[in-house]
Design a protein around this motif. Structure first.
Motif, PDB file in Angstrom:
ATOM      1  N   GLY A 169       0.792  -1.221   0.000  1.00  0.00           N
ATOM      2  CA  GLY A 169       0.000   0.000   0.000  1.00  0.00           C
ATOM      3  C   GLY A 169       0.826   1.273   0.000  1.00  0.00           C
ATOM      4  N   LYS A 170       2.015   1.217   0.598  1.00  0.00           N
ATOM      5  CA  LYS A 170       2.852   2.411   0.657  1.00  0.00           C
ATOM      6  C   LYS A 170       3.243   2.898  -0.731  1.00  0.00           C
ATOM      7  N   ALA A 171       3.292   1.984  -1.701  1.00  0.00           N
ATOM      8  CA  ALA A 171       3.676   2.358  -3.061  1.00  0.00           C
ATOM      9  C   ALA A 171       2.660   3.306  -3.671  1.00  0.00           C
ATOM     10  N   PHE A 172       1.481   3.358  -3.086  1.00  0.00           N
ATOM     11  CA  PHE A 172       0.445   4.228  -3.619  1.00  0.00           C
ATOM     12  C   PHE A 172       0.763   5.702  -3.379  1.00  0.00           C
ATOM     13  N   ILE A 173       1.500   5.992  -2.309  1.00  0.00           N
ATOM     14  CA  ILE A 173       1.818   7.386  -1.982  1.00  0.00           C
ATOM     15  C   ILE A 173       2.711   8.028  -3.055  1.00  0.00           C
ATOM     16  N   PRO A 174       3.847   7.398  -3.423  1.00  0.00           N
ATOM     17  CA  PRO A 174       4.643   7.973  -4.517  1.00  0.00           C
ATOM     18  C   PRO A 174       3.830   8.161  -5.789  1.00  0.00           C
ATOM     19  N   MET A 175       2.895   7.245  -6.034  1.00  0.00           N
ATOM     20  CA  MET A 175       2.114   7.349  -7.253  1.00  0.00           C
ATOM     21  C   MET A 175       1.187   8.562  -7.213  1.00  0.00           C
ATOM     22  N   ILE A 176       0.558   8.809  -6.077  1.00  0.00           N
ATOM     23  CA  ILE A 176      -0.320   9.977  -5.982  1.00  0.00           C
ATOM     24  C   ILE A 176       0.497  11.259  -6.117  1.00  0.00           C
ATOM     25  N   ILE A 177       1.654  11.283  -5.455  1.00  0.00           N
ATOM     26  CA  ILE A 177       2.515  12.460  -5.582  1.00  0.00           C
ATOM     27  C   ILE A 177       2.959  12.621  -7.029  1.00  0.00           C
ATOM     28  N   GLY A 178       3.152  11.504  -7.712  1.00  0.00           N
ATOM     29  CA  GLY A 178       3.545  11.515  -9.117  1.00  0.00           C
ATOM     30  C   GLY A 178       2.537  12.200 -10.029  1.00  0.00           C
TER      31      GLY A 178
END
Lengths: 55, 75, 667
Positions: free
Chosen positions: C392-401
């Motif tokens: 789930g943590k991988a979702f944060i970089p993606m949203i910031i992306g």
């Protein structure tokens, strides 16, 4: 007529300088792109020298 | 019993963490979740998603399969 | 001038404090890992530097943002440590404090969030705590800045007590071994040997590497194993790490029993009540999707498009007229006039039009970050991410992306598992960043007026879907031998402060404006020059310009995708610098005065080939800045090349399928 050349020289000069800076910065990477590169006296790049292995 | 056996809102004390993945174990330790500490299961995410835990006023989320390796004693 | 290092647990308000003490604009977020790299600022009294390090729970690193803090202690010169402690989570925070005290440098403690801890019914006797630890303690509220002045004054004074005296007794077995290891170290080290030894026994990999430069590896290993064996037999404990942790824990318990006063029992907090709704079993995912949808509609439909229209009207109307008049006044030649109007205004203006939309998007992302919702998103999305081999943590970089891929890629550092971090770094560029938005806006405006929002949404979703599919493939083919783990702290919600919110929106958005004044300006001038000149001289018809020749070389490559024109080729080529430059190029090329731009584009594209083009722009290669960051983050040219290649390949195949497939079914 003279003022024409001044403007043209200025615009091209600025564009050329920006290009030069842009590529120099890109090569240096994140330190140069950092907001604080003027005050920062530490080379962040010396961290994480380990290479991500290819699996 | 293990953490996943608890119902929503149940309180328990952690008795054994040694079976948990080492990375998770160390993170839990950093957050103060060690043997002998109280933990509350607040809820779980749908489709077998992660658990939402509370311990000492801090909220932590871990996966179900890790939670099932944490032995607890219900209070 | 000396350096002061700021240490603290994640989510303790370190970055807020940093902002108050330095007055510099820094990025504040309410999720673990906002600071993934150290940042340096000049203190308000202009006397010293303050270094903000990533938030850590312990000096023993687990993820690579945490390496930064440990490596800092090992390699950098600094004079003082400022440790920020969250009063409402005292016990946990003191673990780090003890490790820092063992480092034996002058230290000052800022006790933050006393307001929060008071609400929870916890009172702390600060004077007593200061006595027990042997360092000065300043109560502060970092969010409002209360107490920061006193803290700042004390940082300047050199009266901090000598803390050499702080020592925990780890029991005779370990103490003897610490002594033994210390003796093996050279005497001229300026790092505390005791600290090095304790960290080594605790299992700190970075310290181990450091020690290997003085002591042979097998010798180190021997001491470690011997110590562990002795302790396991006498203390019945599973590991050395745990033993040291327990010793510290006992010590902390002793401290807290003397200084903590619990005044009342706790009742459900605001965070609890809000979490009941947003992480609800049934409503959790729908709420997240609704929030994304609202953000999206605000950016494109409700607020963003009208604002962009107004700005566009201003730039192409009054502004152009004024500049025309000004040029006439100074008697500008046709060359200069064309350079300014067809080159700079068309190129830079074409991109500036999107400033409102980009700021709305960044505002929404700042809001998500600052409130504490981001960590919940990670939890809510974990199940889906687990299915594709990530967490789930991988979702944060993606949203910031979605804002910009560069900070997105850097945010991937907070992921503990190396494999998952690598994957997240490689896949974040598939998130449609704000620089790609102008391209969509131009094309949907010309070809899909009725379905603008839907078409753009489909592109965003496409980016996510491709990233998830690739994650699934990579994790099962390339990197199958690692297990995936997920653990995240869910910080209490905080009502975002308007000032911080505007600040962080501005911080993210200003880069876009700066780019308009630098690379987009320069790119526009270059593109204009190439389009204005040709083999036969200046002021040639566009089709005989150098730009047409260059674009024409690669154009045949794109014929199967439906946009084999030199114009598209030239745009894609320049778009590698920064994706906005595609729009500058298009604006300059299609700048046909008194001709309707959209009508002109209709002669170049069909709706189908326009869609195919947008898909290609979404995926084709990350921009130059992102490529560089990927290389730095993974420290591997091979992975960088892989990232460029795979995105180009996927973009080509997908656009091909869309165009050819679309033609078959009769679009």
């Amino acid at each position: 007529m003279f003022i024409n050349y001044v403007f043209i020289a200025f615009i091209f000069g600025y564009a050329g300088w920006t290009f030069f800076k842009f590529f120099k910065k890109s090569k240096k990477g994140k330190c140069a792109n950092c907001e604080l590169n003027k005050t920062c006296q530490i080379q962040c790049d010396q961290f994480e020298k380990k290479e991500t292995p290819i699996y | 019993m293990v953490l996943t056996d608890l119902k929503q809102g149940d309180t328990a004390i952690i008795t054994d963490l040694s079976k948990v993945n080492i990375l998770v174990q160390q993170r839990l330790m950093h957050m103060g979740m060690i043997e002998g500490v109280q933990v509350v299961t607040k809820r779980s995410m749908p489709f077998g998603g992660p658990l939402f835990l509370e311990s000492h006023g801090q909220n932590i989320s871990i996966r179900r399969n890790e939670a099932s390796r944490i032995r607890v004693e219900q209070l | 001038m000396s350096e002061i290092a700021l240490f603290g647990n994640p989510n303790t308000g370190k970055t807020s404090l940093f902002n108050h003490l330095t007055g510099s604009y820094e990025y504040v977020g309410n999720w673990t890992g906002v600071t993934v790299e150290k940042k340096v600022g000049l203190l308000r009294d202009k006397k010293n530097h303050l270094i903000d390090l990533p938030g850590i729970y312990s000096l023993k690193p687990l993820s690579s943002d945490e390496d930064v803090a440990t490596l800092f202690l090992l390699n950098e010169k600094f004079s003082k440590i400022l440790n920020i402690i969250d009063a409402s989570q005292l016990e946990r925070n003191l673990h780090l404090t003890i490790q820092l005290l063992e480092f034996a440098k002058p230290m000052i403690i800022g006790l933050n969030m006393i307001d929060v801890s008071n609400q929870r019914g916890i009172k702390i006797n600060e004077t007593k705590l200061s006595e027990l630890l042997g360092v000065s303690i300043f109560p502060i509220v970092a969010r409002s800045g209360k107490g920061c002045k006193e803290l700042l004054n004390s940082l300047d004074s050199n009266t901090s007590k000598n803390i050499e005296s702080f020592k925990i007794d780890y029991g005779s077995i370990l103490e003897n071994k610490i002594e033994e290891l210390s003796k093996l170290l050279p005497s001229n080290l300026n790092i505390s040997k005791r600290w090095l030894a304790i960290q080594y026994f605790e299992g700190n990999e970075q310290v181990k590497k450091y020690l290997q430069s003085f002591i042979p590896e097998n010798c180190l290993q021997e001491i470690y194993l011997d110590t562990e064996k002795q302790l396991i037999t006498t203390e019945a404990l599973s590991s050395l790490t745990k033993f040291i942790h327990n010793k510290r824990h006992q010590h902390i318990k002793k401290i807290t029993s003397q200084i903590l006063v619990k005044t009342k029992t706790t009742k459900p907090t605001f965070t609890d009540r809000l979490d009941n709704i947003v992480t609800n079993k049934v409503l959790g995912i729908p709420i997240f999707l609704t929030l994304l949808y609202i953000t999206f509609m605000l950016t494109f439909d409700w607020l963003g498009f009208p604002l962009a229209d107004i700005l566009d009207g201003f730039i192409s109307g009054p502004l152009t007229n004024w500049i025309m008049a000004l040029l006439g006044l100074i008697g500008a030649s046709a060359f200069l006039e064309s350079l300014v109007i067809d080159g700079i205004i068309a190129g830079v203006g074409g991109v500036l039009v999107f400033v409102p939309q980009i700021f709305i998007l960044f505002f929404a992302i700042s809001l998500l970050e600052d409130s504490g919702y981001m960590a919940r998103v990670a939890m809510v999305m974990d199940k889906l991410m687990e299915k594709v081999g990530l967490n789930g943590k991988a979702f944060i970089p993606m949203i910031i992306g979605f804002g910009c891929n560069v900070p997105g890629v850097m945010a991937a550092r907070t992921i503990e598992q190396p494999k998952e971090r690598l994957l997240t770094t490689l896949l974040t560029p598939f998130m449609s960043c704000s620089a790609r938005l102008p391209v969509y806006a131009l094309f949907v405006g010309a070809f899909f007026v009725k379905y603008q929002a839907f078409v753009v949404l489909s592109l965003y979703v496409l980016g996510i879907v491709i990233a998830l599919i690739l994650a699934r493939i990579f994790s099962s083919v390339l990197l199958k031998n690692e297990t995936s783990v997920f653990i995240i702290e869910l910080p209490p919600y905080r009502v975002p402060q308007i000032r911080t919110l505007f600040r962080s929106t501005w911080d993210k958005g200003k880069g876009f404006i700066r780019k308009a004044g630098t690379i987009i300006f320069a790119g526009s001038v270059l593109i204009w020059l190439l389009s204005y000149s040709g083999p036969s001289g200046f002021d040639v018809p566009m089709n005989e310009s150098f730009l047409a020749m260059i674009g024409g070389i690669i154009a045949p490559l794109f014929t199967p995708l439906g946009f084999g024109t030199w114009q598209a080729g030239a745009g894609l080529l320049t778009g590698f610098l920064a994706k906005e430059v595609i729009i500058s190029t298009m604006s300059i090329i299609y700048f046909v005065p008194e001709a309707n731009l959209q009508a002109f584009m209709a002669t170049q594209f069909t709706p189908l080939s326009a869609f195919s083009f947008m898909v290609f722009v979404l995926l084709y290669v990350p921009c130059l800045a992102t490529v560089v960051v990927i290389q730095k983050e993974l420290n591997s040219k091979k992975w960088m090349a892989f990232s460029v290649f795979i995105s180009f390949f996927i973009a080509y195949v997908l656009s091909f399928l869309i165009y050819q497939g679309g033609k078959l079914i009769g679009f």
